[in-house]
Design a protein around this motif. Sequence first.
Motif, PDB file in Angstrom:
ATOM      1  N   GLY A  79       0.359  -5.797   6.756  1.00 46.33           N
ATOM      2  CA  GLY A  79      -0.154  -4.499   6.355  1.00 46.33           C
ATOM      3  C   GLY A  79      -1.670  -4.471   6.384  1.00 46.33           C
ATOM      4  O   GLY A  79      -2.312  -5.285   7.042  1.00 46.33           O
ATOM      5  N   HIS A  80      -2.227  -3.499   5.661  1.00 42.99           N
ATOM      6  CA  HIS A  80      -3.651  -3.375   5.374  1.00 42.99           C
ATOM      7  C   HIS A  80      -4.485  -2.801   6.523  1.00 42.99           C
ATOM      8  O   HIS A  80      -5.303  -1.919   6.302  1.00 42.99           O
TER       9      HIS A  80
ATOM     10  N   ASP B 117       0.824  -1.213   0.000  1.00 40.81           N
ATOM     11  CA  ASP B 117       0.000   0.000   0.000  1.00 40.81           C
ATOM     12  C   ASP B 117       0.859   1.265   0.000  1.00 40.81           C
ATOM     13  O   ASP B 117       0.787   2.116   0.889  1.00 40.81           O
ATOM     14  N   TRP B 118       1.631   1.400  -1.068  1.00 41.92           N
ATOM     15  CA  TRP B 118       2.429   2.609  -1.279  1.00 41.92           C
ATOM     16  C   TRP B 118       1.543   3.790  -1.664  1.00 41.92           C
ATOM     17  O   TRP B 118       1.901   4.938  -1.440  1.00 41.92           O
ATOM     18  N   GLY B 119       0.408   3.519  -2.271  1.00 45.20           N
ATOM     19  CA  GLY B 119      -0.516   4.569  -2.681  1.00 45.20           C
ATOM     20  C   GLY B 119      -0.576   4.711  -4.194  1.00 45.20           C
ATOM     21  O   GLY B 119       0.391   4.481  -4.909  1.00 45.20           O
ATOM     22  N   GLU B 120      -1.751   5.116  -4.668  1.00 47.63           N
ATOM     23  CA  GLU B 120      -1.996   5.211  -6.101  1.00 47.63           C
ATOM     24  C   GLU B 120      -1.167   6.299  -6.780  1.00 47.63           C
ATOM     25  O   GLU B 120      -0.981   6.265  -8.000  1.00 47.63           O
TER      26      GLU B 120
ATOM     27  N   TYR C 115       3.111  -5.811  -2.781  1.00 47.77           N
ATOM     28  CA  TYR C 115       2.106  -4.781  -3.045  1.00 47.77           C
ATOM     29  C   TYR C 115       0.808  -5.122  -2.320  1.00 47.77           C
ATOM     30  O   TYR C 115       0.551  -6.277  -1.958  1.00 47.77           O
ATOM     31  N   GLY C 116       0.009  -4.080  -2.092  1.00 46.90           N
ATOM     32  CA  GLY C 116      -1.276  -4.246  -1.424  1.00 46.90           C
ATOM     33  C   GLY C 116      -2.419  -3.994  -2.388  1.00 46.90           C
ATOM     34  O   GLY C 116      -2.369  -4.405  -3.551  1.00 46.90           O
ATOM     35  N   ASN C 117      -3.452  -3.313  -1.915  1.00 49.60           N
ATOM     36  CA  ASN C 117      -4.599  -3.023  -2.770  1.00 49.60           C
ATOM     37  C   ASN C 117      -4.736  -1.543  -3.122  1.00 49.60           C
ATOM     38  O   ASN C 117      -5.615  -1.168  -3.889  1.00 49.60           O
ATOM     39  N   HIS C 118      -3.849  -0.700  -2.581  1.00 54.35           N
ATOM     40  CA  HIS C 118      -3.832   0.724  -2.937  1.00 54.35           C
ATOM     41  C   HIS C 118      -2.458   1.039  -3.525  1.00 54.35           C
ATOM     42  O   HIS C 118      -1.517   1.366  -2.799  1.00 54.35           O
TER      43      HIS C 118
END
Length: 222
Positions: free
Chosen positions: A169-170, A42-45, A65-68
């Motif tokens: 994370g998350h 979730d590094w960010g978009e 990587y995550g979902n954002h």
Amino acid sequence: MAKLLLISDLHKTIEPGEYEAVNWLIGVIDDVKPDILISAGDWGEYLTQDDLYAIISRVPLITVYGNHENFGLIKHYAIGDGAIRRVHGLTLSGINGLISQSDGEYTIGFNRFMRVINRIKRKVNSLDLLIMHQPLYLPDQYPWMRNDEYSTVALDAVKLLKPRLLLNGHMTGECYNYGKYEWGNYLRVDSSQRYRCYAILSTDDMSIKVLKDGAEEYVFKI
């Protein structure tokens, strides 16, 4: 002695304050001078190539990587699911995304997730560090957490692998969550601009120090 800088959920966005997330992280890197940076996603978009270059020109990076995410960018840098890395005397692995019924942009299908877990188990006798964005079902840490099949499967997988440390994370809500379980140690840090938290693992004594903007919050050993 080596120092590993541990982060998660940096969440670079266009929101006021959050856009400066990478500049904040670079300041932490310059201050801590770690030997490696490890992120649970979730590094960010709004993460850019210039952002990542500024980071990896200072320190080697291992991330899931995550979902954002800026997926077109971060997937080129993320560790392969179940890949084994040996760094500074430690054995680590990572699994990207969130568990679902099938693979997607940020999901790993249930069946493939289990194949990855079994592959890690076959490859290594002991695992020092496992990096996952998918949360575990830990109601002692997150009393409000819904007990779904994916968080339960993730917990069962970690019980099988028994990493000395799971960097997760998350989840959000506070600077960090830590717990010691029969399978190993659990740590989540929130590195967003709301909390500005991170951890430093020192390999000389395997101690981990959790900090919030440079101020010590908690210390434990694995």
